[in-house]
Design an enzyme around this catalytic site. Structure first.
Site, short mmCIF file in Angstrom:
data_model
loop_
_atom_site.label_atom_id
_atom_site.label_comp_id
_atom_site.label_asym_id
_atom_site.label_seq_id
_atom_site.Cartn_x
_atom_site.Cartn_y
_atom_site.Cartn_z
N ILE A 586 0.87 -1.18 0.00
CA ILE A 586 0.00 0.00 0.00
C ILE A 586 0.90 1.24 0.00
CG2 ILE A 586 -1.75 1.29 1.28
CD1 ILE A 586 -2.76 -1.32 -0.06
N THR A 591 -4.88 7.62 1.18
CA THR A 591 -5.62 7.67 -0.08
C THR A 591 -6.17 6.28 -0.44
OG1 THR A 591 -3.53 7.44 -1.28
CG2 THR A 591 -4.38 9.67 -0.99
N LYS A 658 -0.84 -3.63 -6.10
CA LYS A 658 -1.67 -4.39 -7.05
C LYS A 658 -2.77 -3.54 -7.69
CE LYS A 658 -1.34 -9.20 -5.50
NZ LYS A 658 -2.02 -10.24 -4.71
N GLU A 662 -10.65 -0.44 -8.01
CA GLU A 662 -11.94 -1.05 -8.30
C GLU A 662 -12.34 -2.18 -7.38
OE1 GLU A 662 -12.24 -0.67 -13.02
OE2 GLU A 662 -10.26 -0.58 -12.15
#
Lengths: 709, 335
Positions: A586, A591, A658, A662
């Site tokens: 991450i 965010t 990754k 979505e």
């Protein structure tokens, strides 16, 4: 000195909340004119004649753009497999044929937006109307299997003999689900300022991809892409609607060419429904075959979609079903019915979102049939390698997500009997579903400059559509350069900065980040080797990206929802929601959290309210504005939280993420719908879950009067 | 959009004379609905007369009567301490509508005069008898899930979308209408007219007449009142159906007075007069409420997509009346 992994605040937050961030329509150029479109009021037919007198007599009106005076565009163009499906819609005013209601048939150009609009209202377009067919019906015999889907895979994929395996299975779940058309409606509607200067075109435009927009217009206009600058300094959201250029930008270009002056266009909500693309409705059938212990032997997922006269785009709705669980036999089929409607396209988790609604509800139904915990069912079907192609997973932490979530959500003590919990008038239940989104990485270029004042400028043709890319790329650059982030200036949002990936398919940070990281490292090494200040390096990740090993890369997650259903009104409240995601490294937890929670909220909206219905008589969407097309308000969201599982994956870009854009949407609908089943004891397989359908959901033992006592 | 003239009225009389003899002109107050309709091309006034600064924002409680000026904002009325305490149905109805920003701007009169949100009314490229008389009504065979089931006509099945009007209806409110000829007072129930074959005519308001205030009497001692709204999301959505109710029980626990009005089902706030009369003097029970309301709804004329509203409004009203008539210890029911 590492910035990556820290919750740096958005670099552009202040500019946005103080109104100094410049969006496409706000750019100023000398001598600008304004265009307003005139759209077809028939769903199929032909423009016969245009009466321009009263429009031209409107004060301020300069010209009327129509099919007979619009510049000719190159029609034999190839933008590559990803963008090509959107191309036919770009041939604005290139013919008089009308393929859907709302299609641009003319435009009025004037000295103010208001005058253009008034002129457009006075323009009289005579059309020859033909009978239209706009009704999407499940099991339409005309449905065809497309050769290629949105994920570039084929429409029909077979593994083993799924029919025979179903025949032999001890337990078979055979269920139909449906999802409605959904509109992306980013906060900032489409808007473009087109300006020609000495043969060069500059588009200030609201786009998800400066590079691909530049390439598309270069192809349409037979120009060199270097001569088409696309400026997207700030973009107010996209959700897929801006992942390829759309008709509004083409209209601005054609209008500017006609009048020889810069022209601005800005769409309103009503226009957006016809031109912003939408998520195709789906009619799905899922069959699962399993043994008495819940071990899957067969999965068959069929999904019917809607295409238009202009676009062949079809979502990969069934694709997840071939790789989520270890079933020896599988068949996934996407079909489409061509209708006289606006064109569908990418929208937030295209394919995965509706498809995983179906698959993850079907898994819940199977668990219920077997009286098995739905998490345990998924664990029993966890594959060793990607079942679709036998490739190893780069990493797959679905089970860890499910187990972590179970612990944190309080799943362990769950009584799985449906329809048995009541608090007053409310029926209460919990549900779980898996999430998955594939990892894509696209080659990009970037440059880095050591400025003479000791700061660094990193430039890339990336774009921040509100997700935080400007911030996370600065963090990646700072670490690569080994300097504090305050010394890095990150320039993005312009095609001229570099050829780079678009902001879509959750691939931006991984793809751009790789190029930014490389540019920073190369510059740092050059400086160490004695290069002077003022040095600029340009890098390209094509080689590295194509050298990536052939493994199965996906982000995974588990979503948990607690809902309550009002037994009298049928209203649903999502009281609690937890998403646990394993998505590699991450970059910025602040965010990232916003992105994931935003996705889950969009998922709640998609479950409970988002739906666009085609009007059978007229052929357009009934819900034409945000008063009619609902998404969640603050009041609709209860306790919502996200856990990001630490995950190391050496098969990703060196940046290590990754993609999280979505996956938050995927699986959310199934978690909520499964919770509604747990609350009410009844299955609702058609989205959205409307109150009139839920209303009679009380367990049979409970009458209205009892519920009032 | 059509160019229009803008004028600020200096006084109420000035405003009325600026509108009265000039067709195609309109009063502008909060603008939250009119300006939207102008953007859509549905409303195309030649001139707007801005009345937003005129001294019509009064809100008084005197001699057993509450009077609300036409320009008192929705936010002001909803927050008024006496309204909140003595007329919770009104405060709740206002807070159930729109958003904080809109309520800060929207006026009392504008709220009552807002237009239907029927999708066909709002789209000038389509027929609509209300917007373009005689052009037809596509809603009957098109999208009508959110439209009316009571008091509609073959010409029009639009609903009046105001939440506040539904509450004012059970408060037996009247509206004052002023013109150059003087002032008249009309019951809110008579203010809205049935659509019949002329759905473009929605109220008894004549062109130039100005709605100056709304008034209603105090509720009887012991009255309880509430508003319940069913909608597709928990904020910022028009009513699928809504219910306003006032209940007064006598010393024996029988219904002394009951007033019921429905929103989202009709071209006006629908007072369930038949049910009210039937319930008076009876001992309250859910079974009685349900039976009585079913009779009231016998004349409903739903269409396929909104058929569910018939039972929904019956059940929600039954639940609300039950709450008001049997205030359980743990249920917080405002007096």
């Amino acid at each position: 000195m590492t910035s990556v992994g820290t919750p740096l605040e958005r670099q552009d937050a202040r500019a946005k909340v103080t109104g100094t961030a410049t969006y496409a329509y706000e750019h100023r150029v000398e001598g600008v004119l304004y265009a307003w479109p005139v759209t077809s009021t028939v769903a199929k037919g032909r423009v016969v004649d245009i009466d321009m007198d009263s429009a031209m007599a409107t004060p301020g009106v300069v010209a009327v753009l129509h099919a007979d005076n619009a510049a000719r565009l190159e029609t034999n163009i190839d933008l590559g497999p990803v963008q090509q499906a959107s191309v036919p819609e770009l041939f604005v005013l290139q013919s008089k044929k009308i393929a859907y209601r709302g299609q641009i048939v003319a435009a009025v150009i004037a000295s103010s937006a208001e005058a253009a609009r008034e002129g457009a209202e006075k323009l009289v377009v005579h059309c020859e109307e033909q009978a239209h067919d706009v009704v999407f019906r499940a099991r339409d015999p005309r449905a065809y299997v497309p050769s290629v889907l949105g994920d570039l895979g084929p429409g029909n994929v077979n593994r083993g003999d799924a029919d025979a395996a179903l025949e032999a299975a001890e337990v078979v779940v055979d269920v139909a689900y449906s999802t409605p058309a959904q509109l992306p409606h980013p906060m900032e509607p489409h808007s473009t300022l087109a300006s020609w200067t000495e043969g060069r075109l500059t588009l200030y435009s609201s786009e998800q991809g400066p590079s691909n927009t530049s390439q598309a217009f270069a192809a349409l206009l037979a120009m060199d892409a270097d001569d088409v600058e696309v400026v997207c300094d700030y973009v107010g959201g996209g959700f897929g609607a801006k992942a390829a250029p759309r008709p509004p930008a083409v209209l601005a270009v054609l209008a500017a060419k006609l009048v020889g002056r810069p022209v601005k266009v800005a769409w309103n909500r009503r226009l957006m429904t016809a031109h912003a693309t939408y998520r195709s409705p789906t009619a799905q059938r899922i069959r699962l075959g399993a043994d008495g212990q819940g071990k899957l032997s067969a999965i068959v997922h069929e999904a019917q979609h809607m295409t238009s006269a202009l676009s062949d785009y079809v979502d990969q709705t069934a694709s997840s079903a071939r790789m989520m669980y270890a079933a020896e036999h599988a068949r996934t089929t996407a079909t489409a019915v061509r209708l006289d409607v606006p064109s569908a396209g990418w929208m937030r988790g295209p394919g995965e979102t509706p498809g995983m609604f179906g698959l993850e509800c079907a898994m819940d139904e199977l668990a219920h049939r077997l009286d098995l915990d739905p998490i345990e069912l998924r664990i029993r079907n966890e594959p060793e390698v990607d079942p679709s192609d036998g490739k190893p997973f780069s990493s797959r932490n679905l089970v860890a997500c499910l187990q972590t979530g179970a612990e944190q959500f309080g799943w362990v003590s769950r009584d799985r009997r449906p329809g048995t919990r009541r608090h007053g008038r409310w029926l209460v239940g919990t549900g779980v579903a898996a999430s998955r989104y594939p990892v894509f990485t696209v080659p990009s270029r970037a440059s880095a400059t050591a400025e003479t004042d000791g700061t660094f400028t990193v430039a890339i043709g990336a774009v921040d559509i509100g997700t935080g890319s400007r911030t996370v790329l600065a963090q990646i650059a700072a670490d690569a350069l080994e300097v504090p982030v305050a010394r890095v200036r990150l320039d993005l949002g312009r095609a001229s900065y570099s050829a780079a990936a678009f902001a879509g398919a959750s691939l931006g940070t991984a793809s751009w980040g790789w190029a930014v990281d490389k540019a920073g490292r190369v510059l740092r090494d050059r400086l160490r080797d004695g290069a002077p200040l003022g040095t600029t390096v340009d890098v390209d990740t094509t080689e590295e990206v194509s050298a990536m090993r052939d493994v199965s890369r996906n982000a995974y997650g588990a979503q948990f929802a607690e809902v309550k259903v009002d037994a009298v009104t049928g209203q649903i409240r999502v009281e609690r929601m937890l998403g646990v995601f394993a998505a590699g490294r991450i970059i910025n937890p602040r965010t990232a959290r916003s992105q994931l929670i935003g996705g889950m909220i969009m998922g709640i909206g998609g479950t409970l309210m988002e739906a666009a219905d085609i009007d059978e008589t007229f052929g357009d969407f009934v819900q034409s504005d945000l008063a009619g097309y609902h998404f969640p308000t603050h009041a609709d969201i209860g306790d919502i939280d996200v856990v990001m599982l630490p995950e190391t994956d050496d098969e990703l870009s060196p940046v290590g993420g990754k993609g999280i854009g979505e996956i938050g949407v995927v699986g959310a609908a199934a978690a909520v719908a499964n919770a509604v089943h747990h609350a009410t004891g009844r299955r609702f397989r058609d989205l959205p879950l409307r109150l009139e359908d839920l209303r009679n959901a009380s367990p049979a033992s409970m009458s209205l009067h009892q519920s009032l006592r | 959009m059509k160019p229009f003239a803008y004028q600020r009225a200096d006084s109420i009389d000035d405003a009325i004379s600026a509108i009265a003899n000039h067709p195609g002109t309109a009063y502008l107050a909060g603008g939250t609905n009119l300006v939207d309709l102008m953007k859509l091309g549905v409303s195309r006034p030649r001139a707007l007369v801005d009345i937003s600064h005129l001294p019509l924002d009064h809100l008084t409680h005197r001699d057993g009567h509450t009077v609300i000026g036409a320009l008192a904002t929705n936010a002001t009325v909803a927050a008024d301490p006496v309204i909140r305490t003595d007329f919770p149905v009104l405060s709740e109805s206002i807070l159930a509508g729109a958003s904080g920003q809109l309520r800060n701007s929207a006026s009392t009169a504008g709220n009552l005069l807002q237009k239907t949100r029927c999708t066909y009314f709002q789209d000038v490229s389509k027929p609509c008898n209300k917007r373009a008389p005689g052009s037809g009504c596509p809603a009957r065979t098109g999208a009508h899930r959110d439209l009316g089931i009571l008091g509609v006509s073959t010409s029009c099945i639009a609903t009046q979308p105001s939440d506040m009007a539904v509450a004012l209806s059970v408060l037996d409110a009247t509206v004052s209408l002023r013109s150059a000829a003087g002032e008249r007072t009309v019951k809110l129930q008579d203010f809205y007219v049935a659509p019949g074959t002329t759905p473009h005519r929605e109220t008894v308001l004549e062109h130039g007449e100005l709605l100056t205030q709304v008034a209603f009497p105090a509720l009887p001692a012991g009255a309880t009142s509430r508003y319940r709204k069913v909608r597709d999301r928990w904020s910022y959505a028009f009513a699928v159906i809504s219910v306003a109710a006032v209940v007064v029980l006598d010393a024996h626990g029988r219904i002394e007075q009951v007033r019921i009005a429905w929103g989202g089902v009709a071209p006006r706030p629908w007072r369930a007069y038949l049910a009210e009369a039937e319930l008076r003097g009876r001992r309250p029970s859910p079974e009685l409420f349900e039976r009585t309301l079913r009779a009231e709804l016998r004349h409903a004329t739903p269409l396929p997509q909104n058929e569910f509203k018939v039972d929904l409004v019956k059940d929600v009203t039954t639940a609300l009346l039950t709450d008001l008539a049997h205030p359980a210890e743990d249920r917080k029911v405002t007096r």
